[in-house]
Write a protein that holds these residues in place. Structure first.
Motif, PDB file in Angstrom:
ATOM      1  N   THR A  59       1.550  -4.742   1.855  1.00 32.12           N
ATOM      2  CA  THR A  59       1.527  -6.109   1.356  1.00 32.12           C
ATOM      3  C   THR A  59       0.726  -6.207   0.067  1.00 32.12           C
ATOM      4  O   THR A  59       1.116  -6.885  -0.882  1.00 32.12           O
ATOM      5  CB  THR A  59       0.934  -7.040   2.420  1.00 32.12           C
ATOM      6  N   GLN A  60      -0.414  -5.514   0.020  1.00 31.85           N
ATOM      7  CA  GLN A  60      -1.260  -5.502  -1.169  1.00 31.85           C
ATOM      8  C   GLN A  60      -1.278  -4.087  -1.731  1.00 31.85           C
ATOM      9  O   GLN A  60      -1.702  -3.145  -1.056  1.00 31.85           O
ATOM     10  CB  GLN A  60      -2.685  -5.966  -0.823  1.00 31.85           C
ATOM     11  N   ARG A  61      -0.819  -3.919  -2.928  1.00 28.24           N
ATOM     12  CA  ARG A  61      -0.705  -2.590  -3.533  1.00 28.24           C
ATOM     13  C   ARG A  61      -0.920  -2.718  -5.040  1.00 28.24           C
ATOM     14  O   ARG A  61      -0.690  -3.779  -5.627  1.00 28.24           O
ATOM     15  CB  ARG A  61       0.648  -1.953  -3.240  1.00 28.24           C
ATOM     16  N   ALA A  62      -1.357  -1.640  -5.649  1.00 30.52           N
ATOM     17  CA  ALA A  62      -1.622  -1.667  -7.089  1.00 30.52           C
ATOM     18  C   ALA A  62      -1.483  -0.270  -7.657  1.00 30.52           C
ATOM     19  O   ALA A  62      -1.819   0.725  -6.997  1.00 30.52           O
ATOM     20  CB  ALA A  62      -3.027  -2.217  -7.370  1.00 30.52           C
ATOM     21  N   GLU A  63      -0.967  -0.208  -8.873  1.00 31.58           N
ATOM     22  CA  GLU A  63      -0.918   1.033  -9.644  1.00 31.58           C
ATOM     23  C   GLU A  63      -2.061   0.977 -10.655  1.00 31.58           C
ATOM     24  O   GLU A  63      -2.051   0.143 -11.559  1.00 31.58           O
ATOM     25  CB  GLU A  63       0.433   1.181 -10.350  1.00 31.58           C
ATOM     26  N   VAL A  83     -11.231   3.391   0.493  1.00 32.08           N
ATOM     27  CA  VAL A  83     -12.191   2.981  -0.533  1.00 32.08           C
ATOM     28  C   VAL A  83     -12.461   1.488  -0.396  1.00 32.08           C
ATOM     29  O   VAL A  83     -11.625   0.727   0.112  1.00 32.08           O
ATOM     30  CB  VAL A  83     -11.672   3.303  -1.948  1.00 32.08           C
ATOM     31  N   GLN A  84     -13.637   1.079  -0.852  1.00 26.79           N
ATOM     32  CA  GLN A  84     -14.049  -0.317  -0.787  1.00 26.79           C
ATOM     33  C   GLN A  84     -13.863  -0.991  -2.143  1.00 26.79           C
ATOM     34  O   GLN A  84     -13.831  -0.333  -3.185  1.00 26.79           O
ATOM     35  CB  GLN A  84     -15.518  -0.407  -0.363  1.00 26.79           C
ATOM     36  N   GLU A  85     -13.739  -2.296  -2.100  1.00 26.67           N
ATOM     37  CA  GLU A  85     -13.603  -3.060  -3.337  1.00 26.67           C
ATOM     38  C   GLU A  85     -14.807  -2.812  -4.235  1.00 26.67           C
ATOM     39  O   GLU A  85     -15.956  -2.876  -3.804  1.00 26.67           O
ATOM     40  CB  GLU A  85     -13.481  -4.545  -3.027  1.00 26.67           C
ATOM     41  N   ALA A 160     -11.955   0.281  -7.751  1.00 21.67           N
ATOM     42  CA  ALA A 160     -10.970  -0.263  -6.812  1.00 21.67           C
ATOM     43  C   ALA A 160     -10.993  -1.790  -6.874  1.00 21.67           C
ATOM     44  O   ALA A 160     -12.050  -2.395  -6.684  1.00 21.67           O
ATOM     45  CB  ALA A 160     -11.273   0.211  -5.402  1.00 21.67           C
ATOM     46  N   PRO A 161      -9.856  -2.428  -7.126  1.00 22.84           N
ATOM     47  CA  PRO A 161      -9.832  -3.894  -7.173  1.00 22.84           C
ATOM     48  C   PRO A 161      -9.863  -4.544  -5.798  1.00 22.84           C
ATOM     49  O   PRO A 161     -10.138  -5.738  -5.681  1.00 22.84           O
ATOM     50  CB  PRO A 161      -8.513  -4.193  -7.892  1.00 22.84           C
ATOM     51  N   PHE A 162      -9.573  -3.786  -4.747  1.00 23.75           N
ATOM     52  CA  PHE A 162      -9.627  -4.305  -3.381  1.00 23.75           C
ATOM     53  C   PHE A 162      -9.824  -3.135  -2.432  1.00 23.75           C
ATOM     54  O   PHE A 162      -9.672  -1.968  -2.803  1.00 23.75           O
ATOM     55  CB  PHE A 162      -8.363  -5.094  -3.027  1.00 23.75           C
ATOM     56  N   THR A 163     -10.153  -3.438  -1.194  1.00 21.37           N
ATOM     57  CA  THR A 163     -10.345  -2.405  -0.175  1.00 21.37           C
ATOM     58  C   THR A 163      -8.993  -1.886   0.283  1.00 21.37           C
ATOM     59  O   THR A 163      -8.082  -2.664   0.603  1.00 21.37           O
ATOM     60  CB  THR A 163     -11.127  -2.974   1.018  1.00 21.37           C
ATOM     61  N   TRP A 185      -2.466   5.302  -7.056  1.00 24.22           N
ATOM     62  CA  TRP A 185      -1.783   4.239  -6.321  1.00 24.22           C
ATOM     63  C   TRP A 185      -2.667   3.837  -5.148  1.00 24.22           C
ATOM     64  O   TRP A 185      -3.010   4.671  -4.296  1.00 24.22           O
ATOM     65  CB  TRP A 185      -0.430   4.711  -5.813  1.00 24.22           C
ATOM     66  N   LEU A 186      -3.042   2.566  -5.097  1.00 20.96           N
ATOM     67  CA  LEU A 186      -3.928   2.040  -4.057  1.00 20.96           C
ATOM     68  C   LEU A 186      -3.158   1.044  -3.200  1.00 20.96           C
ATOM     69  O   LEU A 186      -2.440   0.189  -3.731  1.00 20.96           O
ATOM     70  CB  LEU A 186      -5.144   1.368  -4.691  1.00 20.96           C
ATOM     71  N   GLN A 187      -3.306   1.161  -1.877  1.00 23.13           N
ATOM     72  CA  GLN A 187      -2.606   0.265  -0.953  1.00 23.13           C
ATOM     73  C   GLN A 187      -3.553  -0.205   0.136  1.00 23.13           C
ATOM     74  O   GLN A 187      -4.365   0.574   0.637  1.00 23.13           O
ATOM     75  CB  GLN A 187      -1.406   0.978  -0.308  1.00 23.13           C
TER      76      GLN A 187
END
Length: 378
Positions: A59-63, A83-85, A160-163, A185-187
């Protein structure tokens, strides 16, 4: 003469004897059946529960990418790490950026001194207004350049912009990267999306709250569309889904509409983006009961009075009966039936032109075609 008539009399007697002793006449053979291809009308009770293959995504993902280019100095994560925000993920070598920052700082300090002196001189009338405006412009330019240099130094650190979890990384330590090149890639997989492709027939009949709110994600529609997901190896466990959104433009290749549902990550097994499952939708409270039904054009025939009709199958006797309908628009090889069908009926789609009331029919295999017989009326 007597000898000639005797054989004839014996033959007639034998014929009468055979006819009289032959018993009752055999029953005529049952009428032959007609092979036809059937079509199930959409909207019946059996179609209230529909299953669609779905694919899982976060649902929440970022490149993630650096906003400046340079040599990767530190890569502090591995794929799969949690990882943490705000946690630092990677750093670029800041040497070149620090040199630029020092140069911009020196230019700024000089511009500040000149501007402060200019304020005193303009008050005494020792410099012109043009010179003072030039000093002020240099000061503002130096201020902006210093802010940009400081920002570039900050951009050498990727956080990291979010956890979430590191889904993948595309670089190794000490590699050269360019600005805005995706490196990580963070999810966040605590909440997952299930994406399915809905056919036009389903989307057309979903009852929306209004013309401007025809979306599965609307509050009113969300209470009427109930869905759950099942996954391989856990077929006995339904996972509730929450409607999120539906595309209002069809895919150009498949002519389907993408719908997205949301679910909490299961505790029983790891469900990761890229995996697949089945979405089971209960449309019994969402389907518009008064919606038109779309059937193949060849299924609609004209009766003796040129009124439109379809042939409806009785599956118990495998016979067909004429059913009058009202039709509307055509779309490709389909035509809408505005009344006369409730949904769920099996009607003859191929071979309807050669049927009669009460005629027996057989189902055509998918590879067969219904063709007219030699004795069929043209």
């Amino acid at each position: 003469m007597l000898h000639r008539k005797l054989p004839l009399a014996i033959s007639l007697a034998g014929l009468i004897f055979v006819t009289g002793c032959g018993g009752p006449e055999p029953e005529p053979p049952p009428p032959s059946s007609r092979p036809v291809r059937l079509f199930t009308v959409e909207g019946g009770s059996t179609e209230a529960i529909r299953s669609f293959p779905g694919r899982v995504d976060a649902t929440q993902r970022a490149e993630l990418a650096f906003r400046v280019g340079g040599q990767l100095q530190e890569l502090l994560i591995k794929e799969g790490d949690l990882v943490q925000e705000g946690q630092v993920l990677a750093r670029l070598d800041p040497t070149d950026f620090n040199i630029v920052l020092e140069d911009r700082q020196a230019s700024y300090d000089n511009a500040v001194r000149n501007f402060e002196r200019g304020k005193e001189l303009i008050a005494d009338g020792n410099i012109s207004r043009v010179d003072y405006d030039r000093m002020e412009a240099e000061f503002r330019t130096a201020t902006a350049a210093l802010s940009a240099a400081r920002q570039d130094v900050d951009y050498t650190v990727l956080m990291a912009p979010f956890t979430g979890r590191i889904a993948s990384r595309a670089v190794e330590n000490f590699e050269e990267v360019v600005a805005r090149q995706t490196v990580i890639w963070l999810q966040n997989i605590d909440e997952l999306d299930i994406i399915i492709d809905l056919p036009e027939s389903v989307v057309r009949n979903i009852r929306g709250p209004g013309r401007s709110k025809a979306s599965v994600g609307d509050a009113e529609t969300a209470t009427t569309v109930r869905a759950h997901a099942v996954f391989e190896g856990h077929r006995d466990t339904p996972y509730p889904l929450r409607p999120k959104e539906i595309a209002t433009k069809a895919d150009e290749q498949t002519q389907t509409f993408r719908a997205t549902f949301t679910m909490d990550a299961p505790d029983e097994f790891p469900l990761l983006p890229g995996m697949t499952g089945d979405v089971v939708m209960d449309l019994s409270h969402a389907v518009n009961a008064t919606a038109v039904k779309w059937v193949p054009v060849r299924a609609v025939q004209a009766d003796e009075g040129l009124a439109p009709r379809v042939w409806v199958l009785d599956p118990e006797t495998m016979t067909v009966s004429s059913n009058p309908v009202e039709v509307g628009r055509m779309s490709g090889s389909s035509i809408e039936v505005t009344s006369g069908l409730n949904g769920g009926e099996q009607i003859v789609a191929v071979g309807a032109a050669y049927l009669a009331e009460g005629m027996r029919v057989t189902r055509l295999a998918e590879t067969e075609q219904a063709i007219p017989r030699a004795d069929d009326p043209q």
